[in-house]
Every structure is written in structure tokens, then in C-alpha cells.
Design a protein around this motif. Structure first.
Motif, PDB file in Angstrom:
ATOM      1  N   GLY A 189       0.816  -1.210   0.000  1.00 36.96           N
ATOM      2  CA  GLY A 189       0.000   0.000   0.000  1.00 36.96           C
ATOM      3  C   GLY A 189       0.846   1.256   0.000  1.00 36.96           C
ATOM      4  O   GLY A 189       0.540   2.224  -0.704  1.00 36.96           O
ATOM      5  N   ALA A 190       1.931   1.246   0.776  1.00 34.98           N
ATOM      6  CA  ALA A 190       2.825   2.407   0.805  1.00 34.98           C
ATOM      7  C   ALA A 190       3.517   2.581  -0.534  1.00 34.98           C
ATOM      8  O   ALA A 190       3.712   3.709  -1.007  1.00 34.98           O
ATOM      9  N   ARG A 191       3.859   1.483  -1.188  1.00 33.99           N
ATOM     10  CA  ARG A 191       4.531   1.545  -2.481  1.00 33.99           C
ATOM     11  C   ARG A 191       3.653   2.223  -3.512  1.00 33.99           C
ATOM     12  O   ARG A 191       4.132   2.957  -4.384  1.00 33.99           O
ATOM     13  N   ALA A 192       2.347   2.013  -3.432  1.00 32.57           N
ATOM     14  CA  ALA A 192       1.423   2.596  -4.406  1.00 32.57           C
ATOM     15  C   ALA A 192       1.422   4.120  -4.365  1.00 32.57           C
ATOM     16  O   ALA A 192       1.006   4.777  -5.334  1.00 32.57           O
ATOM     17  N   GLN A 193       1.889   4.703  -3.246  1.00 29.01           N
ATOM     18  CA  GLN A 193       1.923   6.155  -3.111  1.00 29.01           C
ATOM     19  C   GLN A 193       3.238   6.757  -3.589  1.00 29.01           C
ATOM     20  O   GLN A 193       3.350   7.980  -3.724  1.00 29.01           O
ATOM     21  N   MET A 194       4.236   5.910  -3.858  1.00 30.41           N
ATOM     22  CA  MET A 194       5.559   6.403  -4.225  1.00 30.41           C
ATOM     23  C   MET A 194       5.543   7.063  -5.601  1.00 30.41           C
ATOM     24  O   MET A 194       5.003   6.504  -6.562  1.00 30.41           O
TER      25      MET A 194
END
Length: 302
Positions: free
Chosen positions: A150-155
Motif C-alpha cells: 500500500g505504501a509503495r502505491a503512493q511512491m
């Protein structure tokens, strides 16, 4: 005098900040997703005993983009040391920077010492969670992996002009909650912003984040601790970050594993030392910069 400059590392430029002074040189490295500005308070605390040089790792801050590998990043450090005429620099790093520091120690036995500030890979295997029921450990690891996805999707996403002021305000609130220097915190936030063709995005990119995640998940600290030819100190956290609280049992078990790993390394290798920093989370460079400056300075001057 603090001096900012760009170093030509061959395939890309590396941004550095030299805090000056005539004391023994110390390269100070930030963690994944950070940049040199986030180490300002710690760098200032270290300055009485060292000439401190911070740098933006590739893909972060004002440094260039390039493929991420341990060899490439260590080459960037070497380019900084050579071009800034740093004689046998010590290296200290936080998180990802801590992993780079211990790798530097593996390759540079002439270094007076390296320090890792909670520079540990995230837990990925049940064996890294001693004391936790295996079935629960597997479920928690899957849940943590989903959180990282989920955090990667915001990168690297585009930030709209209307969204940016709210993000800055949230960063200001976060700085106050952490008791951090707000000006330094906001400089660190803004330093990772990229403005291009009328759009704003955040570094590192998703591609860089993916590379770092793979590298860290495969990183074997145990073998490094056991064989390092350079005096090495690892400083371990003792409590959770707020965002780690939903995984409290997992991280408590992983901290037990990290302590056991460091203690085993110290038994096998007289050049290896470790300590657990009281009342410190993974954000120790923000929470306890003065204490860390004393710990680092004492270790490197012993």
C-alpha cells in the motif's frame, strides 16, 4: 560554514552538505525515503568532534537517478570521499544508510569505524520472529507485506497544487508531534519534491522503492557482523514507531531477533559491538540526536 555542492559520481551527480571543521571526517547517511536535510540536527551535534558530511543517496533529495545496487551506492560514497579529499572517513548511517555503513566497513578495513543506527532489514521470515507462534507470525508477515504494498502505491505519485499546502501542514504537525525542529523537518520534506513540466511528485520513485525493498529483504547482517574487519557498532531501537503499533507483537519479536543476531556477531568478532538505545524507536535520529552524537563520537574516538 555549511557548504552544499554536487559531486560527479560518474553516471550521476550526488548532492552533499559539508558542515565544515578540521576534525576527523565522518560521512553521515540517511534512510530510505529520506535525504540529507533530515540529518541536520544530528550532524550539528556531531560537529564538535567531526567534520560531518551528509549526502543525498542516489534517487533521493537532489542527487541523480540511477539503478540501485549496493555496489552503485558504495561507489557514490567512494566518489564523495575522493573528490572531497576525505582521508579514511568513518561512516554512520540510519536505516538504509546503516546497512551501507556496515557494507563500507566490510570493504574498507582502513576506516576508523562504522556505525549503524537501526540499519536493519524488515522482517520477512518466521525465523526472524522468535517467541511468536508460527501461525500468527505467518499471518502478521502477510499483513505487513500488504501494508508495504500500500505504501509503495503512493511512491512517486503526482501531487496537485491544491494538495501540497495540506501536505506541508501535515508535515508541520508531524514535526511538532515528534518534538523535531520544524524548519529542518520541512526542508527534508521539500527536498524530496520534484517539480517538472508543471507537475510535482515525491522522490523516491516507485521503481527505486521496489529496488530498495528487494535489496533490504535479501540483506544478511549476520554474516557481516561475524566477519567485519572494521570496528563496527550497531545501535538498536527499543520501542515502536506509532505506525508500527498495529504490528506490536511482530516488531517486539523482531527486536528480540535483532538483539540475538548482534550479540552472536559480537561473540564471533571482537571488532563488533552493539547496544540498545533506551526509549528510542526507529526514528532515533530525530528523538535522541544528542545522545546518538555522544555514542557515535565515543565509539569512534575510543
Amino acid at each position: 560554514m555549511i557548504n552544499d555542492r554536487l559531486i560527479d559520481a560518474g553516471e550521476l551527480p550526488i548532492a552533499v552538505r559539508d558542515f565544515g571543521g578540521d576534525q576527523p571526517p565522518l560521512l553521515l547517511l540517511h534512510g530510505a525515503g529520506g535525504n540529507l536535510a533530515m540529518l541536520t540536527t544530528l550532524a550539528r551535534a556531531l560537529r564538535p568532534r567531526h567534520r560531518v558530511i551528509t549526502m543525498d543517496l542516489r534517487g533521493h533529495g537532489r542527487s541523480g537517478d540511477g539503478p540501485w545496487s549496493w555496489d552503485a551506492a558504495l561507489g557514490d560514497l567512494a566518489a564523495v570521499a575522493v573528490q572531497m579529499e576525505l582521508d579514511r572517513p568513518a561512516v554512520a548511517g540510519h536505516s538504509l544508510g546503516g546497512m551501507l555503513a556496515v557494507l563500507w566497513g566490510q570493504r574498507h578495513p582502513e576506516s576508523p569505524g562504522v556505525v549503524s543506527l537501526d540499519g536493519n532489514p524488515p522482517p520477512t521470515r518466521i525465523a526472524q520472529l522468535p517467541g511468536l507462534d508460527p501461525e500468527k507470525a505467518a499471518a502478521e508477515l502477510a499483513r505487513l507485506d500488504a501494508a508495504f504494498d500500500g505504501a509503495r502505491a503512493q511512491m512517486g505519485r503526482t501531487i496537485t497544487a491544491t494538495e501540497l499546502p495540506d501536505l506541508v501542514e501535515r508535515q508541520q504537525m508531524a514535526a511538532r508531534d515528534m518534538g523535531a525542529n520544524e524548519k529542518v523537518w520541512i526542508e527534508g520534506f521539500r527536498r524530496n519534491l520534484v517539480h517538472k513540466n508543471g507537475e510535482t511528485s515525491m522522490r523516491p520513485t516507485a521503481e527505486t522503492a521496489d529496488s530498495l525493498r528487494t535489496l533490504m529483504n535479501e540483506f544478511d547482517l549476520g554474516s557481516i557482523y561475524a566477519s567485519t574487519p572494521t570496528p563496527t557498532l550497531t545501535v538498536l531501537a527499543t520501542r515502536n514507531l506509532p505506525e508500527q503499533e498495529p504490528f506490536a507483537d511482530l516488531y517486539a519479536a523482531h527486536r528480540r531477533y535483532l538483539v540475538e543476531q548482534a550479540a552472536t556477531g559480537a561473540k564471533l568478532n571482537p571488532r563488533m559491538r552493539h547496544l540498545q538505545l533506551a526509549d528510542a524507536s526507529h526514528a532515533m535520529v530525530i528523538e535522541r540526536p544528542d545522545v546518538l552524537a555522544s555514542v557515535i563520537g565515543d565509539f569512534l574516538h575510543q
